[in-house]
Design a protein around this motif. Structure first.
Motif, PDB file in Angstrom:
ATOM      1  N   THR A 260      37.499  53.872  39.499  1.00 18.63           N
ATOM      2  CA  THR A 260      36.268  55.229  39.175  1.00 18.63           C
ATOM      3  C   THR A 260      35.345  54.300  38.287  1.00 18.63           C
ATOM      4  O   THR A 260      35.888  53.654  38.333  1.00 18.63           O
ATOM      5  CB  THR A 260      37.276  56.491  38.419  1.00 18.63           C
ATOM      6  OG1 THR A 260      37.704  55.573  37.245  1.00 18.63           O
ATOM      7  CG2 THR A 260      38.973  56.647  38.781  1.00 18.63           C
ATOM      8  N   TRP A 267      37.693  60.638  41.292  1.00 15.21           N
ATOM      9  CA  TRP A 267      39.110  60.221  40.602  1.00 15.21           C
ATOM     10  C   TRP A 267      39.520  61.175  42.149  1.00 15.21           C
ATOM     11  O   TRP A 267      39.130  61.552  42.715  1.00 15.21           O
ATOM     12  CB  TRP A 267      39.516  61.286  39.810  1.00 15.21           C
ATOM     13  CG  TRP A 267      38.551  61.979  39.319  1.00 15.21           C
ATOM     14  CD1 TRP A 267      37.598  61.961  38.701  1.00 15.21           C
ATOM     15  CD2 TRP A 267      39.216  63.618  39.980  1.00 15.21           C
ATOM     16  NE1 TRP A 267      37.612  63.481  38.397  1.00 15.21           N
ATOM     17  CE2 TRP A 267      38.400  64.608  39.074  1.00 15.21           C
ATOM     18  CE3 TRP A 267      39.854  63.796  40.417  1.00 15.21           C
ATOM     19  CZ2 TRP A 267      38.208  65.761  39.673  1.00 15.21           C
ATOM     20  CZ3 TRP A 267      40.785  65.218  40.673  1.00 15.21           C
ATOM     21  CH2 TRP A 267      39.303  66.330  39.941  1.00 15.21           C
ATOM     22  N   ASP A 272      43.579  57.668  38.934  1.00 12.08           N
ATOM     23  CA  ASP A 272      42.249  56.447  39.638  1.00 12.08           C
ATOM     24  C   ASP A 272      43.069  56.138  40.544  1.00 12.08           C
ATOM     25  O   ASP A 272      44.085  55.036  40.557  1.00 12.08           O
ATOM     26  CB  ASP A 272      42.359  55.405  38.361  1.00 12.08           C
ATOM     27  CG  ASP A 272      41.985  54.088  39.003  1.00 12.08           C
ATOM     28  OD1 ASP A 272      41.801  54.000  40.050  1.00 12.08           O
ATOM     29  OD2 ASP A 272      41.824  52.934  38.114  1.00 12.08           O
ATOM     30  N   ALA A 286      42.696  59.427  35.916  1.00  8.70           N
ATOM     31  CA  ALA A 286      41.130  59.173  35.656  1.00  8.70           C
ATOM     32  C   ALA A 286      40.987  58.934  33.941  1.00  8.70           C
ATOM     33  O   ALA A 286      39.973  58.448  32.808  1.00  8.70           O
ATOM     34  CB  ALA A 286      40.369  60.385  36.155  1.00  8.70           C
TER      35      ALA A 286
END
Length: 290
Positions: A260, A267, A272, A286
């Motif tokens: 990210t 995302w 992530d 994320a």
């Protein structure tokens, strides 16, 4: 008319030395950026494919030029090129500037990351004419002068002379506005030895040189680091299969786009995306890396 020269720095050059050249000229040559085992390994991986690759079509790509893309899928040695300390360090320091934003009455700061944008091995064959002078950041519709979005490098894999098509650069052109056209007479050849690298800004005018030799191809690998919130010029998600991405360390996986960009760009399912290529399935969300 006098021309600005292109600075050649020794292999011991610091990041600040390179940034000084960025500021003044828009680029420079750094000697011995790649070690011989890396160069030899790249040739082992790419030579046969070069032999099977036809010349291009069109005046921009070159009708006497062979190009190989998707290089992370062709050679594991590419990780050494993209993480080369002077290239990566200069790109990161030049491009990754923090910015501030508000969520209600609380202010935060985020710093963008870098990602891979383009990989291409380029062999200019005898008889190839001049490539049009251009800026690489036209891919992202950049306006000039203005903040840079990408830093490129051309690593020489062969002798790189004016006669066999060394890249031509216009030092200082990164400061020009969009109404000024580049002229060949303003350019200088970036002559290099194998392992040297030409590092330059996306806003610097350059183009492949003319190969007037009888039997001396000019070969380089071009690769680009771009800000992580911009689209990759070469779609690495398609060019490099996920199984191949898993063979690289996490740092390279993220540079290929499997990560990210703060505060929340890239995302998937609020996570992530590195978990999709990482052996560690317990990856962060994320929101945990803001």
């Amino acid at each position: 008319m006098s021309k600005k020269s292109l600075t050649t720095l020794p292999s011991s050059a610091s990041i600040d030395d390179i940034l000084e050249c960025f500021e003044r000229d828009g680029g420079c040559i750094v000697q011995n950026m790649l070690k011989k085992p890396t160069i030899d390994g790249l040739w082992v991986d790419l030579r046969r494919e070069f032999d099977m690759t036809p010349n291009g079509e069109g005046f921009f790509v070159g009708n006497q030029t062979r190009r190989l893309s998707g290089l992370f899928n062709r050679s594991l040695h590419m990780q050494e090129l993209i993480t080369q300390p002077q290239f990566y360090g200069a790109a990161e320091k030049w491009l990754c500037k923090p910015f501030k934003y508000w969520l209600n009455e609380e202010q935060y700061e985020a710093t963008p990351v870098l990602q891979m944008s383009l990989t291409q091995a380029i062999m200019i064959m005898p008889g190839q004419g001049l490539q049009p002078l251009h800026r690489d950041d036209i891919a992202h519709h950049r306006r000039h002068p203005g903040p840079d979005s990408q830093v490129q490098i051309l690593y020489a894999l062969s002798e790189y002379t004016e006669a066999n098509g060394a890249t031509r650069v216009i030092p200082g052109s990164h400061k020009w506005d969009d109404d000024r056209a580049p002229r060949y007479e303003e350019s200088v050849p970036a002559e290099m030895n194998p392992g040297d690298g030409l590092i330059y800004l996306g806003s610097t005018y350059h183009g492949g040189g003319q190969n007037v030799t009888q039997n001396s191809p000019r070969t380089a690998i071009a690769t680009t680091l771009v800000l992580g919130y911009l689209r990759q010029e070469e779609n690495q998600y398609i060019a490099v299969p996920r199984e191949r991405v898993r063979q690289f360390p996490e740092r390279v996986q993220r540079l290929l786009g499997w990560g990210t960009n703060p505060p929340f760009c890239g995302w998937i399912e609020m996570r992530d995306p590195n978990y999709l290529v990482s052996s560690d399935m317990l990856n962060t969300k994320a929101e945990d890396i803001l």
